[in-house]
Design a protein around this motif. Structure first.
Motif, mmCIF file in Angstrom:
data_model
loop_
_atom_site.group_PDB
_atom_site.id
_atom_site.type_symbol
_atom_site.label_atom_id
_atom_site.label_comp_id
_atom_site.label_asym_id
_atom_site.label_seq_id
_atom_site.Cartn_x
_atom_site.Cartn_y
_atom_site.Cartn_z
ATOM 1 N N LEU A 516 1.390 -1.395 0.244
ATOM 2 C CA LEU A 516 0.303 0.016 0.057
ATOM 3 C C LEU A 516 0.991 1.528 0.054
ATOM 4 N N MET A 517 2.152 1.351 0.975
ATOM 5 C CA MET A 517 2.692 2.367 0.582
ATOM 6 C C MET A 517 3.699 2.239 -0.873
ATOM 7 N N GLU A 518 4.182 1.745 -1.429
ATOM 8 C CA GLU A 518 4.586 1.676 -2.823
ATOM 9 C C GLU A 518 3.123 1.682 -3.379
ATOM 10 N N ASN A 519 2.297 1.713 -3.195
ATOM 11 C CA ASN A 519 1.027 2.225 -4.495
ATOM 12 C C ASN A 519 0.417 3.747 -4.284
ATOM 13 N N ARG A 520 0.514 4.095 -2.616
ATOM 14 C CA ARG A 520 0.346 4.977 -2.590
ATOM 15 C C ARG A 520 2.118 6.427 -3.038
ATOM 16 N N TRP A 521 3.291 6.083 -2.684
ATOM 17 C CA TRP A 521 4.051 6.795 -2.299
ATOM 18 C C TRP A 521 5.269 7.003 -3.215
ATOM 19 N N GLY A 522 5.240 5.489 -3.883
ATOM 20 C CA GLY A 522 6.212 5.067 -4.209
ATOM 21 C C GLY A 522 7.678 5.213 -3.742
ATOM 22 N N ILE A 523 7.773 4.830 -2.573
ATOM 23 C CA ILE A 523 8.878 5.392 -1.260
ATOM 24 C C ILE A 523 9.682 3.639 -2.434
ATOM 25 N N PHE A 524 9.140 3.161 -2.301
ATOM 26 C CA PHE A 524 10.570 2.085 -3.090
ATOM 27 C C PHE A 524 11.115 1.761 -4.037
ATOM 28 N N THR A 525 10.364 2.565 -5.082
ATOM 29 C CA THR A 525 11.097 2.483 -6.796
ATOM 30 C C THR A 525 11.398 3.846 -5.953
ATOM 31 N N ALA A 526 10.922 4.918 -6.125
ATOM 32 C CA ALA A 526 11.398 6.328 -6.500
ATOM 33 C C ALA A 526 12.050 6.606 -5.656
ATOM 34 N N GLY A 527 12.252 5.873 -4.532
ATOM 35 C CA GLY A 527 12.694 6.689 -3.676
ATOM 36 C C GLY A 527 12.268 7.775 -2.311
ATOM 37 N N PHE A 528 13.511 7.345 -0.841
ATOM 38 C CA PHE A 528 11.805 8.063 -0.152
ATOM 39 C C PHE A 528 13.108 9.157 0.515
ATOM 40 N N ASP A 529 12.464 10.606 0.220
ATOM 41 C CA ASP A 529 12.363 11.539 1.142
ATOM 42 C C ASP A 529 12.095 12.627 1.796
ATOM 43 N N PRO A 530 11.586 11.992 2.885
ATOM 44 C CA PRO A 530 10.846 12.853 3.162
ATOM 45 C C PRO A 530 10.738 13.817 3.895
ATOM 46 N N ASP A 531 9.989 15.034 3.361
ATOM 47 C CA ASP A 531 9.416 16.168 3.216
ATOM 48 C C ASP A 531 9.247 16.084 4.995
ATOM 49 N N PRO A 532 10.507 17.299 6.011
ATOM 50 C CA PRO A 532 10.509 16.915 6.992
ATOM 51 C C PRO A 532 9.898 18.338 7.787
ATOM 52 N N ASP A 533 9.153 19.239 6.646
ATOM 53 C CA ASP A 533 7.798 19.883 6.938
ATOM 54 C C ASP A 533 7.050 19.860 6.723
ATOM 55 N N PRO A 534 6.526 19.388 5.651
ATOM 56 C CA PRO A 534 5.123 19.131 4.605
ATOM 57 C C PRO A 534 4.219 20.436 5.136
ATOM 58 N N SER A 535 3.322 20.571 6.324
ATOM 59 C CA SER A 535 2.588 21.292 6.404
ATOM 60 C C SER A 535 3.051 22.901 6.024
ATOM 61 N N ASN A 536 4.620 23.330 5.653
ATOM 62 C CA ASN A 536 5.083 24.118 5.622
ATOM 63 C C ASN A 536 4.616 25.009 7.100
ATOM 64 N N THR A 537 4.810 24.541 8.181
ATOM 65 C CA THR A 537 4.482 25.401 9.518
ATOM 66 C C THR A 537 6.051 26.307 10.013
ATOM 67 N N GLY A 538 6.981 26.036 9.229
ATOM 68 C CA GLY A 538 8.184 26.468 9.479
ATOM 69 C C GLY A 538 8.753 26.219 11.107
#
Lengths: 607, 156
Positions: A516-538
């Motif tokens: 499911l993770m792969e289908n949603r975000w492709g993290i096991f093919t496209a790579g995994f580089d999470p945004d530390p601040d995805p909600s832009n709270t600063g």
């Protein structure tokens, strides 16, 4: 100062606090003027009478209401309770939901003054305001001696007379639901009162005991089997097709997620006139049936169904909230609705005010674009159906992950209802095969099956194996291929290794989550580089020491790209949260085994 | 010396932020809540100045603000992860296993522990601040001690 071990421990956990510049800042803010607004102190009489009448009405409705769709679904579940219906012939569509449509989330500009004695109910107000409910003020709850701790929420209705509006009816449910969530979050609240501020007067409405809770299974793994957009698309297609010969027409449908994680399906339908709706009211059963099927067959996890049915002229006909989590239903109906579940004397409907619904999309996503000019990405990240990329991330039957054309997924676009019916009949029970491309939209790497029960299925877990490491320095390692587990005993000790095997059920669950993770975000093919601040709270966190995760896995015909992730930024990126949760689940599974329990304890910590 | 909001600030701000930071697992959340409480204090000082213990009012409002803040949308994701964001050089010296175990306690137990041990309040004062009975405070403290006892022995 208390000197026991816990006291010493806690005092060592206190972080340094810098107060430089804080006091001048507070003074500045305090000098900008008080926020308190004048309190409304209308004396309210006839409360007891009103309360009694409301409960009599609710009781009668519980007996007679069979509901439409949502209630049918609730009944099917065998747990229908707390049904509230409000009927009225005069409607003001601009009332309790502050000038915005029911689709309008938050950003209402509502400000509510909360007296300090009710400050513990600030979260309740916050939940309501976030959903656009016009809270006027909080007051002492009547009958507190009977119901216990609680507060009365005064809702601002803009009805021109003293009668309930559709928005008022739904707002009552939202208050009840918000109070349940607050109670589950730890607030001491046993009941909530509701009153309405109409034409300058406050009218007591009801006191509702908070005696329900949402089953935790709505929030925990396994994650929903469909993304919000997938659930919306399927619901929209199925409901539209089933209503194709009905006078009701689905004009808008979306599935959103409330802040507490609940998925809400919002549907708007129209019908030529109240009398037409009255004749075909049972057609609306289809909404509940479709949602029930999506939840049962695809784990769509839709917890609330919110429906607005208006005439094509904009007159409200039937508005409802079916709360599957709380097993309750609330609705408003025009008095011209007398058939089916609504055996009331027919009174000619008189409302002449019109309303229009503004559909708010939260903005297009910036998809990457390939050389063909096609956007590509995961549909899970689309904020609405029109925002979906041209190429949608998908896993082919051979296990490879690529993209399918959104137009291929949808199939041919029917030109007429008759054509839609014919296509639906012809394709019923059949599977379509569509190509899976690389992101270039040209290179075909496999096939994807579209059809009943196949489109979003998870491939079998045979051949699934993984090596995963976690811990302060990633030193706890499980290797399901070898059947071993290495436990970190701390910086002063050597790790120990033991044989350890997870059950097939545990492996199946872990595998499903990874796919499911792969289908949603492709993290096991496209790579995994999470945004530390995805909600832009600063604001991002930096944790030291932090957990380090490593994972390499393979399934039938699929080798995942290895991941090494130092979780120091504590990213709230959805993919990061999902992966972190996966490791937490794995850890719990490991620590439940007798092999792990037999290992020596850790003898130190990392600082 | 007459009690003023500024005097209360210099007496209690650091301690209150520190204690609530331990309870919430976030210094930033705690500081926001305490600052908001002081803001309310300033705005209502005409009335609160007459209270026997303005600091008790302050603590109660700060705790309520913290609870409210913890539930807010903007903080939700971070809260679920129970963020600790103070920098490395000032990181707690408590072993990770112990601090982790503390952070896994229910929120009310953590809050009761923080108020009782760090702010050194009495059971009655903690009860007043949290808006619960003294018996409930004692129960929260006992449960926390029971849950942490094995780790505490190891640590000590």
């Amino acid at each position: 100062m208390k000197q026991d071990e816990l006291g010493r421990l806690l005092r060592q956990m206190v972080p340094p606090v810098d107060e430089t510049g804080v006091w001048p800042s507070i003074q500045d803010r305090a000098g900008s003027g008080p926020r308190r607004q004048g309190r409304l102190l209308f004396p309210v009489d006839r409360r007891r009478l009103a309360c009694g009448l409301v409960y009599v009405a609710v009781g009668m409705v519980v007996i007679v209401a069979l509901g439409f769709g949502v209630n049918a679904l609730l009944e099917h579940l065998g747990k229908n309770e707390h049904i509230l219906v409000i009927t009225d012939s005069v409607a003001d569509p601009d009332s309790a939901l502050t000038g915005s449509s029911v689709f309008q989330p938050s950003e209402t500009g509502i400000t509510v003054s909360i007296p300090p004695e009710f400050s513990q109910f600030g979260g309740l107000v916050e939940r309501l305001v976030a959903q656009g409910v016009a809270v006027a003020e909080l007051r002492e709850m009547p009958y507190a001696q009977d119901y216990g701790t609680g507060v009365e929420v005064v809702l601002r209705s803009q009805a021109s007379d003293q009668k309930a509006t559709p928005e008022d009816a739904l707002a009552v449910h939202l208050v009840f639901r918000a109070a349940v969530l607050e109670k589950m979050a730890g607030t001491d609240i046993e009941a909530v009162g509701v009153a309405f501020l109409r034409s300058g007067k406050i009218e007591f409405y009801s006191v509702v005991p908070i005696d329900k809770a949402i089953d935790p299974s709505w929030y925990i793994t396994p994650a929903p089997g469909l993304s919000l957009q997938q659930a919306a698309k399927r619901a929209e297609a199925n409901i539209s097709a089933r209503l194709v010969s009905s006078p009701f027409r689905l004009t808008q449908l979306e599935v959103t997620q409330d802040p507490d994680g609940t998925r809400v399906l919002r549907a708007e339908l129209d019908v030529a006139a109240v009398s037409t709706a009255n004749q075909a009211i049972d057609d609306l059963d289809t909404i509940g049936e479709v949602v029930g099927a999506l939840n049962q067959d695809y784990q769509a996890k839709i917890g609330v169904i919110r429906t607005e049915i208006n005439t094509t002229g904009g007159e409200p006909v039937l508005w409802s909230i079916g709360d599957l989590q709380l097993k309750s239903s609330t609705w408003w109906q025009d008095e011209g609705i007398t058939e089916g579940a609504y055996p009331r004397p027919a009174i000619p409907s008189t409302p002449d005010q019109s309303t229009s619904t503004t559909v708010v999309h939260s903005g297009a996503t910036d998809w990457p674009v390939n050389a063909q000019g096609q956007t590509y990405g995961s549909s899970a990240e689309a904020t609405s159906a029109p925002d979906e990329p041209d190429l949608v991330l998908a896993q082919a039957t051979n296990g490879r992950v690529g993209y399918v054309l959104a137009t291929d997924l949808e199939g041919p676009m029917p030109a007429s209802p008759e054509e839609a019916l014919a296509w639906q009949a012809a394709s019923a029970g059949k599977t379509r095969v569509i190509p899976v491309y690389l992101a270039d939209g040209v290179t075909i790497i496999g096939e994807f099956q579209v059809g009943p029960g196949t489109a979003f299925q998870i491939p079998p877990a045979s051949g699934f194996r993984f090596v995963a490491a976690y811990g302060a320095q990633g030193q706890n390692t499980i290797d399901t291929g070898k059947g071993t587990f290495t436990k970190d005993l701390g910086p002063q000790e050597d790790p120990v290794i033991t044989e350890l095997a997870l059950s097939p059920e545990a492996l199946e669950l872990l595998y499903r989550e990874l796919v499911l993770m792969e289908n949603r975000w492709g993290i096991f093919t496209a790579g995994f580089d999470p945004d530390p601040d995805p909600s832009n709270t600063g604001t991002t966190a930096e944790l030291t020491p932090c957990r380090t995760y490593a994972l390499q896995w393979s399934g039938e015909g699929f080798d995942a790209q290895p991941i090494l992730w130092k979780d120091s930024a504590l990213s709230a990126d959805p993919a990061a949260v999902a992966l972190r949760n996966w490791f937490d689940t794995l850890r719990m599974m490991i620590e439940a085994t007798p092999e792990w329990r037999a290992l020596p304890p850790m003898t130190g910590g990392y600082q | 010396m007459p009690v003023t909001p500024e005097l209360l600030f210099h007496r209690h701000y650091r301690d209150l932020v520190g204690a609530l930071a331990v309870a919430a697992g976030s210094r930033e959340l705690a500081a926001d809540a305490v600052q908001d409480a002081f803001l309310e204090l300033c705005r209502r000082w005409d009335r609160i100045a007459n209270y026997d213990k303005p600091e008790a009012w302050l603590m109660r409002v700060a705790v309520n603000k913290l609870r409210s803040e913890q539930r807010s949308l903007r903080r939700r994701a971070a809260l679920l992860l129970r963020v600790k964001e103070w920098p490395e050089e000032s990181a707690p010296v408590v072993p990770l296993a112990v601090s982790e175990a503390f952070r896994r306690l229910p929120a009310r137990q953590r809050l009761a522990c923080s108020l009782f041990y760090i702010l050194d309040l009495s059971l009655e004062e903690v009860a007043e601040t949290m808006g619960i009975s003294s018996g409930a405070v004692g129960s929260h403290l006992n449960r926390a001690r029971t849950a942490l006892r094995p780790l505490l022995k190891e640590w000590s």
